[in-house]
Design an enzyme around this catalytic site. Structure first.
Site, mmCIF file in Angstrom:
data_model
loop_
_atom_site.group_PDB
_atom_site.id
_atom_site.type_symbol
_atom_site.label_atom_id
_atom_site.label_comp_id
_atom_site.label_asym_id
_atom_site.label_seq_id
_atom_site.Cartn_x
_atom_site.Cartn_y
_atom_site.Cartn_z
ATOM 1 N N ASN A 62 -75.042 -26.302 44.359
ATOM 2 C CA ASN A 62 -74.563 -27.608 43.888
ATOM 3 C C ASN A 62 -75.502 -28.763 44.200
ATOM 4 O O ASN A 62 -75.957 -28.821 45.209
ATOM 5 C CB ASN A 62 -72.959 -27.623 44.224
ATOM 6 C CG ASN A 62 -72.884 -27.716 45.476
ATOM 7 O OD1 ASN A 62 -73.368 -26.947 46.346
ATOM 8 N ND2 ASN A 62 -71.878 -28.708 45.843
ATOM 9 N N GLU A 64 -74.957 -32.716 44.144
ATOM 10 C CA GLU A 64 -74.232 -33.902 43.706
ATOM 11 C C GLU A 64 -74.865 -35.273 43.513
ATOM 12 O O GLU A 64 -76.078 -35.405 43.649
ATOM 13 C CB GLU A 64 -73.370 -34.228 44.919
ATOM 14 C CG GLU A 64 -72.128 -32.953 45.273
ATOM 15 C CD GLU A 64 -71.460 -33.176 46.380
ATOM 16 O OE1 GLU A 64 -70.474 -32.472 46.460
ATOM 17 O OE2 GLU A 64 -71.403 -34.085 47.114
ATOM 18 N N CYS A 73 -72.699 -28.080 39.298
ATOM 19 C CA CYS A 73 -72.254 -27.120 40.341
ATOM 20 C C CYS A 73 -73.342 -25.919 40.248
ATOM 21 O O CYS A 73 -74.295 -25.705 39.416
ATOM 22 C CB CYS A 73 -71.118 -26.306 39.499
ATOM 23 S SG CYS A 73 -69.667 -27.269 39.325
ATOM 24 N N GLU A 75 -73.084 -22.596 40.162
ATOM 25 C CA GLU A 75 -73.214 -21.653 39.002
ATOM 26 C C GLU A 75 -73.847 -21.793 37.690
ATOM 27 O O GLU A 75 -74.608 -21.210 37.163
ATOM 28 C CB GLU A 75 -71.696 -21.299 38.673
ATOM 29 C CG GLU A 75 -70.925 -20.664 39.847
ATOM 30 C CD GLU A 75 -70.189 -21.675 40.573
ATOM 31 O OE1 GLU A 75 -68.837 -21.523 41.341
ATOM 32 O OE2 GLU A 75 -70.516 -22.895 40.713
ATOM 33 N N CYS A 112 -65.109 -23.081 38.800
ATOM 34 C CA CYS A 112 -64.329 -23.942 38.085
ATOM 35 C C CYS A 112 -64.361 -23.783 36.676
ATOM 36 O O CYS A 112 -65.021 -22.885 36.236
ATOM 37 C CB CYS A 112 -64.999 -25.359 38.278
ATOM 38 S SG CYS A 112 -66.459 -25.771 37.727
ATOM 39 N N CYS A 115 -67.514 -24.172 34.993
ATOM 40 C CA CYS A 115 -68.645 -22.948 35.120
ATOM 41 C C CYS A 115 -68.185 -21.697 34.257
ATOM 42 O O CYS A 115 -69.196 -21.078 34.012
ATOM 43 C CB CYS A 115 -68.692 -22.830 36.539
ATOM 44 S SG CYS A 115 -69.747 -24.061 37.264
#
Length: 160
Positions: A62, A64, A73, A75, A112, A115
């Site tokens: 990830n 940010e 993210c 994934e 999430c 993803c």
């Protein structure tokens, strides 16, 4: 009114030591890249390792950004890179590991919703299931035989 039941199947392993060797190596790669996540705001680190049909492993963590939600993210970082670098290859598996700098994460942490939708796009595109393994920083590992299994009500190209 009619009742409809949707069943999904997951496999639970007490630890990654119970995984097949190939799957254990994939999860180890996810753990290592998780440590390189850029997560100064959430303190929540995720690593993803995608296994291609050729045996190549594509990694993502990830990333940010202070301007939420500009980050991405792990994934999606990994699956988008796999799609960009190896567009004609089949994606076989993805392993995901998540941890927090603030607390211990022993419970498996799934992707999430965004993803899941992105992963499903690649599974439907290649018309072959993508096995998914996910865990916290340590402990139990869950395996899903496909992405569709974790997103039974899905939106894909056939919905358009």
């Amino acid at each position: 009114m009619k009742k409809v039941e949707i069943n999904t199947v997951f496999y639970e392993f007490d630890s990654m030591n119970e995984l097949e060797l190939e799957d254990m190596k994939l999860m180890e790669a996810a753990i290592e890249i998780r440590k390189k996540a850029y997560a100064p705001y959430s303190k929540f680190r995720v690593g993803a390792a995608v296994l291609m049909d050729s045996g190549t492993i594509v990694l993502g963590s990830n990333q940010e950004n202070a301007a939420y939600p500009s980050g991405l993210c792990a994934e999606r970082t990994a699956i988008f890179q796999a799609g960009a670098l190896y567009p004609d290859e089949t994606i076989r598996k993805i392993a995901i590991s998540a941890s927090s700098d603030l607390k211990e994460t022993k419970t498996p942490i799934p992707p999430c919703g965004a993803c899941r939708q992105s992963l499903l796009e690649y599974e439907t595109k290649q018309t072959e299931p993508i096995e998914m393994f996910f865990m916290g920083a340590s402990g139990v590992v869950f395996k899903s035989p496909s992405i569709l299994n974790i997103l039974p009500f899905h939106f894909d190209k056939d919905s358009l």
